[in-house]
Design a protein around this motif. Sequence first.
Motif, short mmCIF file in Angstrom:
data_model
loop_
_atom_site.label_atom_id
_atom_site.label_comp_id
_atom_site.label_asym_id
_atom_site.label_seq_id
_atom_site.Cartn_x
_atom_site.Cartn_y
_atom_site.Cartn_z
N VAL A 318 0.86 -1.19 0.00
CA VAL A 318 0.00 0.00 0.00
C VAL A 318 0.89 1.24 0.00
O VAL A 318 1.82 1.35 0.82
CB VAL A 318 -0.93 0.02 1.23
CG1 VAL A 318 -1.71 1.32 1.29
CG2 VAL A 318 -1.88 -1.18 1.18
N LEU A 319 0.63 2.15 -0.93
CA LEU A 319 1.37 3.40 -1.01
C LEU A 319 0.67 4.43 -0.13
O LEU A 319 -0.43 4.88 -0.44
CB LEU A 319 1.43 3.89 -2.46
CG LEU A 319 2.27 5.12 -2.74
CD1 LEU A 319 3.74 4.87 -2.40
CD2 LEU A 319 2.12 5.54 -4.20
N ALA A 320 1.30 4.76 0.99
CA ALA A 320 0.70 5.68 1.96
C ALA A 320 0.82 7.13 1.48
O ALA A 320 1.51 7.43 0.49
CB ALA A 320 1.37 5.51 3.32
N ASP A 321 0.16 8.04 2.19
CA ASP A 321 0.16 9.46 1.82
C ASP A 321 1.56 10.06 1.82
O ASP A 321 1.83 11.01 1.08
CB ASP A 321 -0.74 10.26 2.76
CG ASP A 321 -2.22 9.92 2.57
OD1 ASP A 321 -2.56 9.41 1.49
OD2 ASP A 321 -3.01 10.17 3.49
N ASP A 322 2.46 9.52 2.65
CA ASP A 322 3.81 10.07 2.72
C ASP A 322 4.74 9.51 1.64
O ASP A 322 5.94 9.78 1.63
CB ASP A 322 4.42 9.83 4.11
CG ASP A 322 4.56 8.34 4.44
OD1 ASP A 322 4.25 7.50 3.57
OD2 ASP A 322 4.97 8.03 5.57
N GLY A 323 4.18 8.67 0.73
CA GLY A 323 4.97 8.15 -0.37
C GLY A 323 5.68 6.85 -0.09
O GLY A 323 6.35 6.30 -0.96
N THR A 324 5.56 6.32 1.13
CA THR A 324 6.20 5.06 1.47
C THR A 324 5.25 3.89 1.19
O THR A 324 4.03 4.04 1.26
CB THR A 324 6.61 5.02 2.94
OG1 THR A 324 5.44 5.17 3.77
CG2 THR A 324 7.59 6.14 3.26
N GLU A 325 5.83 2.73 0.89
CA GLU A 325 5.03 1.53 0.65
C GLU A 325 5.06 0.66 1.90
O GLU A 325 6.08 0.54 2.57
CB GLU A 325 5.57 0.74 -0.54
CG GLU A 325 5.30 1.41 -1.87
CD GLU A 325 5.70 0.53 -3.04
OE1 GLU A 325 5.39 -0.67 -3.02
OE2 GLU A 325 6.34 1.06 -3.97
N SER A 326 3.93 0.04 2.17
CA SER A 326 3.82 -0.76 3.38
C SER A 326 2.90 -1.95 3.12
O SER A 326 1.96 -1.86 2.33
CB SER A 326 3.25 0.09 4.53
OG SER A 326 2.96 -0.71 5.66
N ALA A 327 3.19 -3.05 3.80
CA ALA A 327 2.30 -4.20 3.78
C ALA A 327 1.61 -4.36 5.13
O ALA A 327 0.98 -5.39 5.39
CB ALA A 327 3.08 -5.47 3.44
N ASP A 328 1.73 -3.35 5.99
CA ASP A 328 1.11 -3.42 7.30
C ASP A 328 -0.42 -3.41 7.17
O ASP A 328 -0.98 -2.67 6.36
CB ASP A 328 1.54 -2.23 8.17
CG ASP A 328 3.01 -2.30 8.55
OD1 ASP A 328 3.57 -3.41 8.47
OD2 ASP A 328 3.59 -1.26 8.90
N PRO A 329 -1.09 -4.22 7.98
CA PRO A 329 -2.55 -4.25 7.93
C PRO A 329 -3.16 -2.89 8.26
O PRO A 329 -2.67 -2.16 9.12
CB PRO A 329 -2.91 -5.29 8.99
CG PRO A 329 -1.68 -6.13 9.15
CD PRO A 329 -0.54 -5.19 8.93
N LEU A 371 -4.67 -3.89 3.21
CA LEU A 371 -4.45 -5.31 3.38
C LEU A 371 -4.74 -5.68 4.83
O LEU A 371 -4.38 -4.94 5.74
CB LEU A 371 -2.99 -5.67 3.06
CG LEU A 371 -2.45 -5.22 1.70
CD1 LEU A 371 -0.95 -5.48 1.62
CD2 LEU A 371 -3.18 -5.92 0.58
N ASP A 372 -5.38 -6.82 5.03
CA ASP A 372 -5.58 -7.26 6.41
C ASP A 372 -4.42 -8.17 6.83
O ASP A 372 -3.44 -8.35 6.10
CB ASP A 372 -6.95 -7.93 6.60
CG ASP A 372 -7.10 -9.25 5.85
OD1 ASP A 372 -6.07 -9.82 5.42
OD2 ASP A 372 -8.25 -9.72 5.69
N GLU A 373 -4.53 -8.77 8.01
CA GLU A 373 -3.44 -9.56 8.56
C GLU A 373 -3.10 -10.78 7.71
O GLU A 373 -1.99 -11.30 7.77
CB GLU A 373 -3.79 -10.02 9.98
CG GLU A 373 -3.89 -8.90 11.01
CD GLU A 373 -5.25 -8.20 10.99
OE1 GLU A 373 -6.10 -8.54 10.11
OE2 GLU A 373 -5.47 -7.32 11.83
N ARG A 374 -4.04 -11.24 6.92
CA ARG A 374 -3.80 -12.43 6.07
C ARG A 374 -3.28 -12.04 4.69
O ARG A 374 -3.01 -12.93 3.87
CB ARG A 374 -5.11 -13.21 5.91
CG ARG A 374 -5.75 -13.66 7.21
CD ARG A 374 -7.20 -14.05 7.00
NE ARG A 374 -7.99 -12.89 6.56
CZ ARG A 374 -9.26 -12.94 6.19
NH1 ARG A 374 -9.88 -14.12 6.17
NH2 ARG A 374 -9.92 -11.86 5.83
N GLY A 375 -3.16 -10.74 4.41
CA GLY A 375 -2.78 -10.29 3.09
C GLY A 375 -3.94 -10.18 2.13
O GLY A 375 -3.75 -9.96 0.93
#
Length: 473
Positions: A318-329, A371-375
Motif C-alpha cells: 500500500v502506497l501511503a500518503d507520505d509516499g512510502t510503501e507498506s504491507a502493514d494491515p 491489506l488485512d493480517e492475512r494479506g
Amino acid sequence: MTLVAPTARLVDAATGAVLAGAELSAEVARHAAGYTDAPAGVVFARSALTTASVLRYAGAFRAGRPVALLDPALAPAVLADFVTRFEPAVVVGVGEGGAGAELCELPKGYDDTEHPVLGRCWVRRTAPAALPHPDLAVLLATSGSTGDPKFVRLSRAAVLANAHAIGDALALGPDEIAPTSLPLFYSYGMSVVNSHLAAGATLLVVDGGVLAKEFWQAVDAHQATSLAGVPYNYEMLHRIRWRPGRHPSLRTLTQAGGRLRDELILHFHEQISASGGRFHVMWGCTEAAPRMSTLPADGLPGSVGSVGPALPGGAFTVLADDGTESADPHVTGELVYRGPNVMMGYATAVADTARGDDQAGALRTGDLGYLDERGFVWLKGRLKRFGKIFGIRVNLHDIEDLVRADGPAVAVSGPDRVVVFVVGIDAEAAQALAGRLSERLRVHRTGFDVRPVDALPQLPNGKIDYRALEALA
C-alpha cells in the motif's frame, strides 16, 4: 510454459466440432504458419466468439507474432485510426462480427486477400515504421471500449504467468469445461481462454451471452463446469431468478470486472455451495494480464467484500500518503501490485510497440484499499473517482455503496454536484434518496441529483459505460 497444453480441447457449440490433443496442436501450428508470408509487425485480430478467432489468436501467439485483440463491432473510424497509428502487418478476422460489425474502407498500402487458413484478411505491402519488441505478445485496449486511444503491452511471459497462476488458484485441470461467456477482446474473456487452454482443459466456444437460451442449452449439452461473469452478468441473472442448480454440471462461478454487491456475492455463493460448488471473487486489470487476486471459496461468507490475496507469484503493498510503501494491515492508500504478469507499458502508436519493459514488474493500480493480517485486499474505491459538491470532496464509490440498497447505481461528478443514476426506482423514491444522501454526508440537498433509469449503459465487455453517464451529467 505453453499456451495450449497437450490435453486442451476446443469445442464449437454451433457445429459440435471438437479439436483435441494432437489435432488441436496441429491446427494451431497451421494457423501459426499462416502468418509466415505477412510482413513483420503486429497482427490485428477482429475477434468474435468463434473457434476461428481462438485459432487465429493461438496461432499468432505460437508464431511469436504480437496480436491485438479487437472488438469486431469497433466503429469504422476507430479501426481506421488504429490501423493508421499502429501499422499492423495483417488484419485478420475481417469477416467476423455479423450485424453491427461494419468495416472501414480498405486502408492505403493494404491488399484485401483470402488466405487459405486465416480467411479474409488485409495484408500490409511493406514493413511498419518500427518493429515490435521480441517479448511483446498481446495488445489490449485498456478497458475493452471502442474508443480507447491506447493499448496495454503484454509480454509473452506475463500472459503465460497469469494463465498458470489462475490455473493454480482455481485448481483447473483437464476435467474443466469453460464456456466463452465473455468477449475474447476483453481481458477477462481472454484470460478464461488462456487459463483453460494452458491447464489442458476444454474451452466451449459459444456466442450469445448468459441471457440467451442457446447459451444455456450449450452449457447443458456439453456439461460445462464453470461460468465467468462481470457484475452486470450476475445482476441480470439474479433479476431473471437464474439458479445454478438448474445446470447440474456447473461447479464453479467466478466474478471479476468490477464490484458486485455483497448481497449478490452471498446469494450466488449460497446457491452454488448448495450444489457442492464454489464461488470465487477475483480482481485484476488489463495492465496485469489481467488478474491479480482471488478470494478462496472458503473465504465466503466471512470475508465478503474482500478480493482475497495476490495470485501465486504476486504481492501487494500500500502506497501511503507520505509516499512510502507498506504491507502493514489497515494502512489505507493506493494499492501497488508486483508480479510477473505486469504489463510492459502502454502503446499509443507503432513506435511504442518496439519499446521494452517500462514497468519492471510493478503496477500502481489506481485503486484505494488496505491489506488485512492475512494479506487479503479490501478495496475502497478508485483514486480518480471523486467529485466535489460546493467545494467538498466526496468519494463517488462510497456514495454508490450508500444507495445500492435501493438498486444498482452509479454516481458521476457533475458541475458542483453529484449525479446518481439508480436502476428500478421511481421519481418519488429518487427525491427521498437525495434527501438521505444530503443528511448522511451533511451536504445541501441541491448537491445531489438522483435520476431513475431502466438500465445502466454497458460497454461491449459488460462493464458500466462511465463516459456515457458522465456525458449526461
